[in-house]
Design an enzyme around this catalytic site. Sequence first.
Site, PDB file in Angstrom:
ATOM      1  N   THR A 177       0.850  -1.198   0.000  1.00 22.45           N
ATOM      2  CA  THR A 177       0.000   0.000   0.000  1.00 22.45           C
ATOM      3  C   THR A 177       0.884   1.246   0.000  1.00 22.45           C
ATOM      4  O   THR A 177       2.093   1.167   0.232  1.00 22.45           O
ATOM      5  CB  THR A 177      -0.928   0.033   1.230  1.00 22.45           C
ATOM      6  N   GLU A 229      -5.615  -2.838  -1.709  1.00 19.10           N
ATOM      7  CA  GLU A 229      -6.237  -4.053  -1.177  1.00 19.10           C
ATOM      8  C   GLU A 229      -7.440  -4.514  -2.005  1.00 19.10           C
ATOM      9  O   GLU A 229      -7.978  -5.585  -1.759  1.00 19.10           O
ATOM     10  CB  GLU A 229      -6.725  -3.797   0.265  1.00 19.10           C
ATOM     11  N   TRP A 284     -18.190  14.157  14.225  1.00 20.34           N
ATOM     12  CA  TRP A 284     -17.097  14.087  13.258  1.00 20.34           C
ATOM     13  C   TRP A 284     -17.176  15.227  12.250  1.00 20.34           C
ATOM     14  O   TRP A 284     -18.235  15.550  11.722  1.00 20.34           O
ATOM     15  CB  TRP A 284     -17.154  12.767  12.478  1.00 20.34           C
TER      16      TRP A 284
HETATM   17  N1  ATP Z   1     -11.388   8.897  -5.429  1.00 21.64           N
HETATM   18  C1  ATP Z   1     -10.918   8.916  -4.203  1.00 21.64           C
HETATM   19  N2  ATP Z   1     -11.360   9.829  -3.322  1.00 21.64           N
HETATM   20  C2  ATP Z   1     -10.887   9.866  -2.071  1.00 21.64           C
HETATM   21  N3  ATP Z   1      -9.961   9.028  -1.593  1.00 21.64           N
HETATM   22  C3  ATP Z   1      -9.489   8.108  -2.421  1.00 21.64           C
HETATM   23  C4  ATP Z   1      -9.936   7.993  -3.743  1.00 21.64           C
HETATM   24  N4  ATP Z   1      -9.287   6.959  -4.314  1.00 21.64           N
HETATM   25  C5  ATP Z   1      -8.472   6.458  -3.388  1.00 21.64           C
HETATM   26  N5  ATP Z   1      -8.571   7.138  -2.235  1.00 21.64           N
HETATM   27  C6  ATP Z   1      -7.843   6.915  -0.977  1.00 21.64           C
HETATM   28  O1  ATP Z   1      -6.726   6.101  -1.249  1.00 21.64           O
HETATM   29  C7  ATP Z   1      -6.772   4.945  -0.421  1.00 21.64           C
HETATM   30  C8  ATP Z   1      -6.111   3.785  -1.120  1.00 21.64           C
HETATM   31  O2  ATP Z   1      -4.812   4.142  -1.479  1.00 21.64           O
HETATM   32  P1  ATP Z   1      -3.592   3.174  -1.515  1.00 21.64           P
HETATM   33  O3  ATP Z   1      -4.024   1.762  -1.565  1.00 21.64           O
HETATM   34  O4  ATP Z   1      -2.716   3.672  -2.623  1.00 21.64           O
HETATM   35  O5  ATP Z   1      -2.798   3.353  -0.149  1.00 21.64           O
HETATM   36  P2  ATP Z   1      -3.058   4.353   1.045  1.00 21.64           P
HETATM   37  O6  ATP Z   1      -4.339   3.978   1.715  1.00 21.64           O
HETATM   38  O7  ATP Z   1      -2.946   5.734   0.517  1.00 21.64           O
HETATM   39  O8  ATP Z   1      -1.827   4.014   1.977  1.00 21.64           O
HETATM   40  P3  ATP Z   1      -1.797   3.132   3.335  1.00 21.64           P
HETATM   41  O9  ATP Z   1      -2.917   2.140   3.272  1.00 21.64           O
HETATM   42  O10 ATP Z   1      -0.473   2.458   3.281  1.00 21.64           O
HETATM   43  O11 ATP Z   1      -1.932   4.107   4.423  1.00 21.64           O
HETATM   44  C9  ATP Z   1      -8.223   4.736  -0.134  1.00 21.64           C
HETATM   45  O12 ATP Z   1      -8.405   3.978   1.039  1.00 21.64           O
HETATM   46  C10 ATP Z   1      -8.716   6.173   0.010  1.00 21.64           C
HETATM   47  O13 ATP Z   1      -8.459   6.677   1.279  1.00 21.64           O
HETATM   48 MG    MG Z   2      -4.837   2.271   2.747  1.00 17.35          MG
END
Ligand code: ATP
Ligand code: MG
Lengths: 542, 542
Positions: free
Chosen positions: B185, B330, B444
Site C-alpha cells: 500500500t 487491497e 465528526w
Molecule cells: N477517489 C478517491 N477519493 C478519495 N480518496 C481516495 C480515492 N481513491 C483512493 N482514495 C484513498 O486512497 C486509499 C487507497 O490508497 P492506496 O491503496 O494507494 O494506499 P493508502 O491507503 O494511501 O496508503 P496506506 O494504506 O499504506 O496508508 C483509499 O483507502 C482512500 O483513502
Molecule cells: Mg490504505
Amino acid sequence: MKGLMQDWPLLCHKIIDHAATYHGEREIVSRSVEGPMHRTNYRAIGNRARQVAKRLEKDGIAFGDRVATMAWNTWRHMEVWYGILGLGAVYHTLNPRLFPDQIAWIMNDAEDRLLFVDLTFLPVVEAVADKVASLEKVVVLTDAAHMPDTKIKNAVAYEEWVSEVDSDFAWRDFDETTAAGMCYTSGTTGDPKGVVYSHRSNVLHAMAAAQPDMLNLSSRDRMMPVVPFFHANGWSTAFVCPMVGSTMVLPGAGMDGESIYQILTEERVTMTAAVPTVWLMLLQHLEKVGGALPDLENVVIGGSACPRAITQAFQDKYGVNVIHAWGMTEMSPLGTLCSIKPDYAHLEGDDKLDLQAKQGHPPFTVEMKVTDDDNNALPWDGETFGRLKVRGPAISSSYYKGRGAEQFDEENWFDTGDVAHIDKHGYMEITDRAKDVIKSGGEWISSIELENLAVGHEDVAEAAVIGIAHPKWDERPLLVIVRKEGREPGKEDILGFMRDKIAKWWMPDDVAFVDEIPHTATGKIQKTVLRDQFKDFRFPDT
Amino acid sequence: MKGLMQDWPLLCHKIIDHAATYHGEREIVSRSVEGPMHRTNYRAIGNRARQVAKRLEKDGIAFGDRVATMAWNTWRHMEVWYGILGLGAVYHTLNPRLFPDQIAWIMNDAEDRLLFVDLTFLPVVEAVADKVASLEKVVVLTDAAHMPDTKIKNAVAYEEWVSEVDSDFAWRDFDETTAAGMCYTSGTTGDPKGVVYSHRSNVLHAMAAAQPDMLNLSSRDRMMPVVPFFHANGWSTAFVCPMVGSTMVLPGAGMDGESIYQILTEERVTMTAAVPTVWLMLLQHLEKVGGALPDLENVVIGGSACPRAITQAFQDKYGVNVIHAWGMTEMSPLGTLCSIKPDYAHLEGDDKLDLQAKQGHPPFTVEMKVTDDDNNALPWDGETFGRLKVRGPAISSSYYKGRGAEQFDEENWFDTGDVAHIDKHGYMEITDRAKDVIKSGGEWISSIELENLAVGHEDVAEAAVIGIAHPKWDERPLLVIVRKEGREPGKEDILGFMRDKIAKWWMPDDVAFVDEIPHTATGKIQKTVLRDQFKDFRFPDT
Ligand SMILES: Nc1ncnc2c1ncn2[C@@H]1O[C@H](COP(=O)(O)OP(=O)(O)OP(=O)(O)O)[C@@H](O)[C@H]1O
Ligand SMILES: [Mg+2]
Ligand SMILES: Nc1ncnc2c1ncn2[C@@H]1O[C@H](COP(=O)(O)OP(=O)(O)OP(=O)(O)O)[C@@H](O)[C@H]1O
Ligand SMILES: [Mg+2]
C-alpha cells in the site's frame, strides 16, 4: 504461494442481490400471460425470489433438487429462477415446443420434483404430468382469479402458493461449482442432451458477456430478451441484465411481429436478442405498417446463421446495428459475437455485410480451434474449414449422465459439431454442421452457404440443402425450396441465379419444391427429418 | 449436485494469450525510457513474455518466487509482468518514489530474488541493492548500447539477457488461487502493508472493470494508463487492456503536463487514467499553450478525491467526460466508479458536478456497507457516514505475514479505513480517512470536505485540514494552505469564503500558510507528517 484474497464464491443469487442494492428501482416490465403489462423492479424481484426460496423449502425442495420451469419471459420467471438458485436447487428450463414424449423423457431424465408453468402451457403439462414419476407439484404462474380447472394433481396458483411465507430468507452458501441449472440442447441433430451449468459458469459467462465488444450492456440499456429463457440458458440475459442493472423488457407470450413491434416502441427498448425467424416476422410487420425503430440501437441475432437480408434491412432501413452471435446450450451459451474490431473498422457496404455474416470473435474465457478429423489444428486463413472445438470455464465438460462422451477430449476441448473457418483476426464463420456437410468426392460442400445464397433469390422464402447419395461422388447436394406466397420460380430460375456465385462443383444437382421445411422447437431447420423425407430421392441421371 | 462445466482456472497469462490470438496486431505504443517512441503489438508481447519466462527459469526462478519490478509503464514492463505470471512466479511492483530504506525493507519483506529496473531508477537500486540479501540479479530494462556502468553486482542488460533463449515455452498450469503479484500500500497512514493478489482475483477484477458502467474498455479504445503499474496494481490496466484488446499507449517516464499532452494528441488516446495531481499539471499546460483534446473521450481520476475544478475543466472546456474512481491496493484496486446511472441521468450543471464529486458505485463482485464503531450497519441516506467496509473476490483477506489483522472480520468484511456515506442509489462518497477525521465534541468533521471547499478559493493552490487538540472540544480543525504563486490571501479572505457554505461548527479554528504540503510517493497528502509538523501548534485562545 497462495494469494491472500477473499474466498468469495461466484454464486448466481449474488447477482440479484447486487441488482436489488445498486439498481433497485430499475424496472422489469413484462407483458403478462394474463394480458396486461406488469411493472416491477429489481428490489422487488430480489425480495420475491427470497420468498420463492422459502416457500420451496416449505415444500421440501432442498439443495440439489431439480425444479423445472415451462414459462415465457416474465417477471415471475425471474423470481422463480433466482428463488431456486438461492436455495441451492437446480432450475431446469423446459422447451414447451418439444413433443410431449420428449418433454416427459427429459423431465424423467432430470427427475424434476416441482414444475412452474405458464397458463399457456397447461395443456402440455396435462399431457405429460402423469408420465413423470418424480413430479410432486405443479405451480401455475398466475393468481387464484386466473387459475383454470385442471386435471393435474397438486396444481396450485403461484401467487397464493408464494404468499404463504414472507421474504425473510437467508440465501444458502455453498461451493461455486455447485449445479445451478439444467438445459437440454435443442435436439436439432438428435435427441436433446442435458447440460448442467454451475453457479461459477453462469457468473463468469455473464461477466464476459457484458463487455463492450460482446453484449455491451449498461445500466442505461433497456434490454428485451425475445429469446426465451428456455432456449439455451436464455442467452444468459437473466444474469447479465441484473448484473449490470439494465432495464428488462419481457415480451411474455407475445412473439408475433405486431406484439414485438408494439413493446419495442412503447417501452423504448434499446437492445434486443432473438433467432432470425423472429426478426423476419418483425421486419415483415414493419414493412406492412411502415414502422420505424427510433429507440432501438442494437439487435443480437443468433441460434442459426443470420441471413444477410436481415442484417441489411435492420441497418440500412431502420438504423439498428446488428450483432451476429453464435452460441450453444453447451457454452452457456455465447461463443462469439460479431462486433467490429479496429482491424475491420474500414469496411463498408457489402464488405461490412460479408464480415457481419461471420459469427464473430469470442470474449476472454472462450478458446477456439479448428481441426481436421485427426485433431490437427488448421490454419486461420478464413478459408480452411474443419471441426470447431472450444474450451472455457462456461463450456460443458460432459453431458448429464455421461452421454456424448466422444465430444470431449482429454485436454478439455469440446467438439461443437459445427464446421467452421477462422480468419487471421480471429473471426469465426460456421460453414456447416458436421452432420449436415455434403461430402462430394472427398471434398466438403457447405450446406449453409448454399442455403444463404438461395434465400437471396427474391422468390424464395426458405431453403435447405441436404446430401443425397450419389454412385460416383458419394453425396451431392439437393436444394429444397419453399417458394414465397404467390411466386412460382422454376428450378432453372434458381440455379441460374446461383451459378457463377459459387464454384461449379458446389452447384446443387437438383431442386425440390415443398410447402414447408420442418423446424425444431427453437426454429432451426430439422435436417434429420428432411433427410428422412427425401430418403428415397434419386438424382435424375443416377 | 455439481455442475458439469470445464475446470478452466482463471490464470492471468491466459489474458495475454487471448490478446495475442484475437487482437494480435493491436499496438502497444510506448515512450521508451531511452527516448524514442517504440511500437509493438500483443502478438509480439505474448511471444516475448514466454521468452522472459524461459529466461527466468534458466536463472533458477521457480514457482512462487518473488520477482520485483521498478519501472515505468512501457512494453518491456508488460513483457516482464506476463513472463513472471506465466511461470507461476510472483510479480512485485516497487514504488521508486519511496525512501530507499522503505524500499529495502519492502524487498526484504517480500524476499525478492530478481529485480527488473528502468535506467531512471538505477541510482535508487544502487542505494538499496546491498541491503537486500535475497536479491540475486538486477536486470536493467535496456539494451547493451544503453547499459551504463553500475556498481550493482550481477547487473545485466535486459535485451541481451532475454535473447539467450527463444520463446518456445509452455505456460505453467496451476490452481487459480496461486499468488500472482504483490503490491504494498502507498504508506499514507503508516508503513506500507503487503497485498498479495491471486491469479483468480486479478482475472475477476479485470472482467468486472471492463464493463460498460466501469472502465467501458473495448478493442476500439486507445487507452493510456498514466497511473504507474507500481501504483495499486496499476489500476489493473495491464490486465483489462489485453483482455478486451484495447490499444495501449504507455507514457514511460514522461509524466509532466507537456509530455502527457504530446502523447495524448499524437497517439489519439481515447481514454486515460491517473491521480488528480497529474491532471492538474495537464490542465495547467493546456491553459498555457491553448491546447485541445479532440480524441480524448474519458478520463478516469482516482487515488485521492477529485477536485470539482478538475472535473469542470475537463468537461466544460475540453469536452472530456470525467469518471471519478475510488480504489485501494487491497481491492486490486477498483472499488467504485462514478458512471451515471439512469437514476441520475437528469442531472445537469452543478448538480451533476455534485454527483461526480462522489466516488461512485461498485461493479458486481464488490459488496459495501458503512457501519458505526460497533459494526452496526448505517442507513444509505447519502448523509450518515461511518466506516466503509467491503467484501469481494478481488479484496484482501489478510496482509502479507498477517499484519493488520484487526482490519478483517470473521464475515470477510475488510475495513477500508475510509469514512463514507452511501446514498439510496448506492453512490458512495468518501468523507475522510478514519485516521484523519476530526472528532469535535463527539461529532465528526470531514477533513476532505473542508479541503475541497478551501481549494475552491481562487487564490488557494492546495489545502489540508488536520485536527489539533482542544481543551474543550477534544479536537478542532486547522486549515493549512499553500497559496497560488503571486497571490496573498489572508486568513479572513479564506474563512470568509467558506463561511455560510458549511455548518458553523465545522469552520476551521485557524489557518496556517505554508510553502509546501508533504506528499506520499503516490501524490497524496501525508497527514501523518503534517500532524508531526504542527504537533506544537495551539489555537490562539487555548
Ligand atoms: N477517489 C478517491 N477519493 C478519495 N480518496 C481516495 C480515492 N481513491 C483512493 N482514495 C484513498 O486512497 C486509499 C487507497 O490508497 P492506496 O491503496 O494507494 O494506499 P493508502 O491507503 O494511501 O496508503 P496506506 O494504506 O499504506 O496508508 C483509499 O483507502 C482512500 O483513502
Ligand atoms: Mg490504505
Ligand atoms: N449464428 C449462428 N450461425 C450458425 N449456426 C448457429 C448460430 N448460432 C447457433 N448456431 C447453431 O446452433 C447450435 C447450438 O444450438 P443449440 O444448443 O440450441 O442446440 P442444437 O445444436 O441446435 O441441437 P442439438 O445439439 O440437440 O442437436 C450450434 O452448434 C450451431 O450449429
Ligand atoms: Mg448442438
